[in-house]
Design an enzyme around this catalytic site. Sequence first.
Site, PDB file in Angstrom:
ATOM      1  N   ASP A 219      11.749  14.966  10.554  1.00  0.00           N
ATOM      2  CA  ASP A 219      11.523  14.971   9.016  1.00  0.00           C
ATOM      3  C   ASP A 219      12.792  14.331   8.261  1.00  0.00           C
ATOM      4  OD1 ASP A 219      11.490  15.594   6.259  1.00  0.00           O
ATOM      5  OD2 ASP A 219      11.205  17.733   6.433  1.00  0.00           O
TER       6      ASP A 219
ATOM      7  N   SER B  78       9.767  -0.740  -3.116  1.00  0.00           N
ATOM      8  CA  SER B  78       8.241  -0.689  -3.911  1.00  0.00           C
ATOM      9  C   SER B  78       8.388  -1.295  -4.937  1.00  0.00           C
ATOM     10  CB  SER B  78       7.595   0.472  -4.111  1.00  0.00           C
ATOM     11  OG  SER B  78       6.440   0.547  -4.715  1.00  0.00           O
TER      12      SER B  78
ATOM     13  N   TYR C 258       7.759   8.957  -7.726  1.00  0.00           N
ATOM     14  CA  TYR C 258       7.632   8.063  -6.777  1.00  0.00           C
ATOM     15  C   TYR C 258       8.479   6.699  -7.101  1.00  0.00           C
ATOM     16  CZ  TYR C 258       5.860   4.389  -3.502  1.00  0.00           C
ATOM     17  OH  TYR C 258       5.870   3.385  -2.601  1.00  0.00           O
TER      18      TYR C 258
ATOM     19  N   LYS D  23      11.918   5.292  -5.751  1.00  0.00           N
ATOM     20  CA  LYS D  23      12.182   3.872  -5.069  1.00  0.00           C
ATOM     21  C   LYS D  23      13.139   2.960  -5.821  1.00  0.00           C
ATOM     22  CE  LYS D  23       9.337   4.329  -1.689  1.00  0.00           C
ATOM     23  NZ  LYS D  23       9.507   3.589  -0.316  1.00  0.00           N
TER      24      LYS D  23
HETATM   25  N1  LIG Z   1       1.205   0.876   1.191  1.00  0.00           N
HETATM   26  C1  LIG Z   1       1.528   0.104   0.049  1.00  0.00           C
HETATM   27  O1  LIG Z   1       0.920  -0.565  -0.594  1.00  0.00           O
HETATM   28  C2  LIG Z   1       2.976   0.202  -0.329  1.00  0.00           C
HETATM   29  C3  LIG Z   1       3.434  -0.417  -1.603  1.00  0.00           C
HETATM   30  C4  LIG Z   1       5.000  -0.279  -1.776  1.00  0.00           C
HETATM   31  C5  LIG Z   1       5.674   0.260  -0.918  1.00  0.00           C
HETATM   32  N2  LIG Z   1       5.077   1.116   0.140  1.00  0.00           N
HETATM   33  C6  LIG Z   1       6.106   1.578   0.969  1.00  0.00           C
HETATM   34  O2  LIG Z   1       5.866   1.643   2.223  1.00  0.00           O
HETATM   35  C7  LIG Z   1       6.303   2.435   3.068  1.00  0.00           C
HETATM   36  C8  LIG Z   1       4.890   2.676   3.902  1.00  0.00           C
HETATM   37  O3  LIG Z   1       3.913   3.067   3.189  1.00  0.00           O
HETATM   38  P1  LIG Z   1       2.483   3.386   3.624  1.00  0.00           P
HETATM   39  O4  LIG Z   1       1.543   3.020   2.664  1.00  0.00           O
HETATM   40  O5  LIG Z   1       2.247   3.121   4.986  1.00  0.00           O
HETATM   41  O6  LIG Z   1       2.632   5.167   3.518  1.00  0.00           O
HETATM   42  P2  LIG Z   1       1.883   6.255   4.304  1.00  0.00           P
HETATM   43  O7  LIG Z   1       1.859   7.375   3.457  1.00  0.00           O
HETATM   44  O8  LIG Z   1       0.422   5.764   4.910  1.00  0.00           O
HETATM   45  O9  LIG Z   1       2.709   6.242   5.493  1.00  0.00           O
HETATM   46  C9  LIG Z   1       3.843   7.020   5.571  1.00  0.00           C
HETATM   47  C10 LIG Z   1       4.425   7.495   6.961  1.00  0.00           C
HETATM   48  O10 LIG Z   1       5.667   8.391   6.750  1.00  0.00           O
HETATM   49  C11 LIG Z   1       5.579   9.283   7.226  1.00  0.00           C
HETATM   50  N3  LIG Z   1       6.254  10.591   6.606  1.00  0.00           N
HETATM   51  C12 LIG Z   1       5.991  11.143   5.323  1.00  0.00           C
HETATM   52  N4  LIG Z   1       7.184  11.871   5.172  1.00  0.00           N
HETATM   53  C13 LIG Z   1       7.750  11.722   6.157  1.00  0.00           C
HETATM   54  C14 LIG Z   1       9.055  12.622   6.391  1.00  0.00           C
HETATM   55  N5  LIG Z   1       9.575  13.279   5.546  1.00  0.00           N
HETATM   56  N6  LIG Z   1       9.675  12.304   7.605  1.00  0.00           N
HETATM   57  C15 LIG Z   1       9.331  11.418   8.590  1.00  0.00           C
HETATM   58  N7  LIG Z   1       8.201  10.756   8.260  1.00  0.00           N
HETATM   59  C16 LIG Z   1       7.590  10.915   7.117  1.00  0.00           C
HETATM   60  C17 LIG Z   1       3.949   9.819   7.315  1.00  0.00           C
HETATM   61  O11 LIG Z   1       3.686  10.797   8.237  1.00  0.00           O
HETATM   62  C18 LIG Z   1       3.427   8.476   7.543  1.00  0.00           C
HETATM   63  O12 LIG Z   1       3.303   8.153   9.035  1.00  0.00           O
HETATM   64  C19 LIG Z   1       6.474   3.641   2.363  1.00  0.00           C
HETATM   65  O13 LIG Z   1       8.040   3.719   2.096  1.00  0.00           O
HETATM   66  C20 LIG Z   1       5.993   3.147   0.783  1.00  0.00           C
HETATM   67  O14 LIG Z   1       6.850   3.659  -0.103  1.00  0.00           O
HETATM   68  C21 LIG Z   1       4.024   0.874   0.469  1.00  0.00           C
END
Ligand SMILES: NC(=O)c1ccc[n+]([C@@H]2O[C@H](COP(=O)([O-])OP(=O)(O)OC[C@H]3O[C@@H](n4cnc5c(N)ncnc54)[C@H](O)[C@@H]3O)[C@@H](O)[C@H]2O)c1
Length: 241
Positions: A56, A135, A149, A153
Amino acid sequence: MSAQTAVVTGGAHGLGEAIVRRLHADGYRVAIADLDGAAAEALAKELGEAKGYAVDVADRAAVDGLLAAALADFGSVHVLVNNAARTQAKKLMDITADELDAVLKVNLGGTFSACQVFGAHFAAQGYGRIVNMASLAGQNGGTATGGHYASSKGAVLSATKVFARELAPHGVTVNAVSPGPQDSPMVRSIVDDVDGLARSIPVGRLGDPAFIARMVALLASPGAASVTGACWDANGGLYLR
Ligand SMILES: NC(=O)c1ccc[n+]([C@@H]2O[C@H](COP(=O)([O-])OP(=O)(O)OC[C@H]3O[C@@H](n4cnc5c(N)ncnc54)[C@H](O)[C@@H]3O)[C@@H](O)[C@H]2O)c1
């Protein structure tokens, strides 16, 4: 490339998984750290030359433990990708103090702690690459996601700059990648009308997580030595600056 080790937080699912697969394909040994330790271990087992850890990132002691475990298992660490995050959508005025704390603790706190812990180690060894997942929401205030959120970011972008400045003289770069909406499971879970979302993006499509992973891999590479404190956007033209 000689085998470097990369640590990817939140690497078990979504964009993190794409980043893990890219770095692994590029020849890195990968430490996959995730709240979902079972999924991290399953991915590591599938890939080989990788290991999964239940971590975590909001827990500073667990982040210390992650560095120690990766060093014990791989001998050295060169790259950290701070990807783990909690993504929540909630009406701004309805966000509770507890919800705000929980999101900030993971998204900012986890990234900040890991930059301190791994940054100090990288500085001592005279080399390191840190890539923080920011993000579009942190730049433009967000649309589908909540204000907690988006605020977290924005703070990740500031943290990227302060750590970049601190660590630059020690061979360590710190950069951010700032995606707009990607075609990922998380986006599909919080957005009702995915086609409508795609139409609202100037380029007319969601982003590709595999491309985000290539951006991360480029910033993580030894050749990216002169890029630090930067934020690389991939938002389909939603935010121009
Ligand atoms: N998907 C998008 O369109 C998008 C857009 C902008 C930014 N992001 C950023 O990209 C990154 C990944 O996004 P995603 O869409 O794959 O998210 P997701 O929610 O699908 O995956 C997040 C991962 O982080 C893990 N996680 C959550 N809390 C945690 C903690 N406290 N300790 C350890 N692991 C933890 C989860 O188990 C999961 O495997 C994030 O930082 C998100 O903010 C994503």
